[in-house]
Design a protein around this motif. Sequence first.
Motif, mmCIF file in Angstrom:
data_model
loop_
_atom_site.group_PDB
_atom_site.id
_atom_site.type_symbol
_atom_site.label_atom_id
_atom_site.label_comp_id
_atom_site.label_asym_id
_atom_site.label_seq_id
_atom_site.Cartn_x
_atom_site.Cartn_y
_atom_site.Cartn_z
ATOM 1 N N TYR A 110 48.913 1.504 45.102
ATOM 2 C CA TYR A 110 50.113 1.009 44.430
ATOM 3 C C TYR A 110 51.290 0.870 45.408
ATOM 4 O O TYR A 110 52.091 -0.057 45.296
ATOM 5 C CB TYR A 110 50.498 1.959 43.299
ATOM 6 N N ASP B 63 51.221 -0.958 52.138
ATOM 7 C CA ASP B 63 50.795 -2.231 52.722
ATOM 8 C C ASP B 63 49.411 -2.097 53.353
ATOM 9 O O ASP B 63 48.668 -3.066 53.463
ATOM 10 C CB ASP B 63 51.749 -2.661 53.845
ATOM 11 N N LEU C 254 46.501 -4.587 52.435
ATOM 12 C CA LEU C 254 46.697 -4.962 51.037
ATOM 13 C C LEU C 254 47.670 -6.129 50.936
ATOM 14 O O LEU C 254 48.837 -6.009 51.331
ATOM 15 C CB LEU C 254 47.234 -3.765 50.246
ATOM 16 N N MET D 100 48.158 -7.625 47.927
ATOM 17 C CA MET D 100 48.509 -7.746 46.507
ATOM 18 C C MET D 100 50.025 -7.815 46.352
ATOM 19 O O MET D 100 50.755 -7.021 46.951
ATOM 20 C CB MET D 100 47.969 -6.542 45.725
ATOM 21 N N ARG E 64 53.776 -7.329 44.737
ATOM 22 C CA ARG E 64 54.412 -6.256 43.985
ATOM 23 C C ARG E 64 55.309 -6.860 42.911
ATOM 24 O O ARG E 64 55.898 -7.919 43.129
ATOM 25 C CB ARG E 64 55.236 -5.374 44.930
ATOM 26 N N ARG F 169 52.566 -4.099 41.486
ATOM 27 C CA ARG F 169 51.110 -4.206 41.412
ATOM 28 C C ARG F 169 50.585 -3.759 40.056
ATOM 29 O O ARG F 169 51.087 -2.805 39.466
ATOM 30 C CB ARG F 169 50.483 -3.385 42.542
ATOM 31 N N ASN F 170 49.543 -4.446 39.635
ATOM 32 C CA ASN F 170 48.899 -4.152 38.368
ATOM 33 C C ASN F 170 47.734 -3.200 38.622
ATOM 34 O O ASN F 170 46.707 -3.596 39.184
ATOM 35 C CB ASN F 170 48.408 -5.458 37.725
ATOM 36 N N ARG F 171 47.901 -1.949 38.186
ATOM 37 C CA ARG F 171 46.860 -0.935 38.417
ATOM 38 C C ARG F 171 45.563 -1.271 37.675
ATOM 39 O O ARG F 171 44.509 -0.716 38.008
ATOM 40 C CB ARG F 171 47.357 0.447 37.972
ATOM 41 N N GLU G 49 41.821 -7.132 41.479
ATOM 42 C CA GLU G 49 41.876 -6.846 42.918
ATOM 43 C C GLU G 49 42.139 -5.370 43.163
ATOM 44 O O GLU G 49 41.528 -4.757 44.048
ATOM 45 C CB GLU G 49 42.962 -7.698 43.582
ATOM 46 N N PHE G 50 43.037 -4.782 42.369
ATOM 47 C CA PHE G 50 43.334 -3.352 42.486
ATOM 48 C C PHE G 50 42.063 -2.540 42.226
ATOM 49 O O PHE G 50 41.722 -1.619 42.990
ATOM 50 C CB PHE G 50 44.421 -2.980 41.468
#
Length: 246
Positions: A196, A199, A217, A219, A221, A223-225, A229-230
């Motif tokens: 979460y 970087d 990472l 992804m 921000r 970020r979707n937990r 991808e997470f």
Amino acid sequence: MQTLELRGVNKSFGSLQVLKDINLTIGKGEFAAIVGPSGCGKSTALRMFAGLEFPSEGEALADGESITKPAPNRMLIFQEHALYPWSTVEDNVGLGLELAGIGKAERRERINAVLEKVNLSGFNKYYPSQLSGGMRQRVAIARALIMDPDVLLLDEPYGALDAMTRLTMQNELLRLWQGTGKTMLLITHDIDEALYLADKVYVMSARPGQVVRTIDLAMPRPRNRNGEEFAAHRREIMNLLGLDEG
């Protein structure tokens, strides 16, 4: 801000080898995290950047210079807040400034500014016993931030907090990092916390600790937990650590 590097680092305590051939680089203004099992040497690596431990072989570097001692531009924040219980919030936060000979008026101004950053405005005269666990950890972060370090080194800073407070504090830490651009290195057992916030995540093996994978990472921000991808990165790290997601 500073670049941090461990180059060819081995570390032993007597006959016990805790780190083996560690190579990692954290760029200026980057938020990096290290995850790995207990006893793999994560905190030992962090303490090398703080100047509290030294390699048996190899080098710990800040901006290409060997780290030989602690420095005020690299501040370490522990899981335990280590506040003085007999001192108020403002006295705990301003201690470093007082030791540096900063006058009362400037200290007060800087204390108020940093308490506002960590959402503790108005709590100057409170004592640690009057604060929640999350608030005490905010005071510890304020005490580090007031010295305006280039680097924050975070050793499981939220490990003792309940789950809801921990999520709140993660968002606050992210906000602080985005607002200051400081270089940050987080040690954590919490895979989701690393994914979460960071970087880049370094995944370490069991002792003797080695970096088995570096995950960059991309992804966006916040970020979707629960995102795909997470979840894929979570599975990747759990597989590397030999953990069963079920």
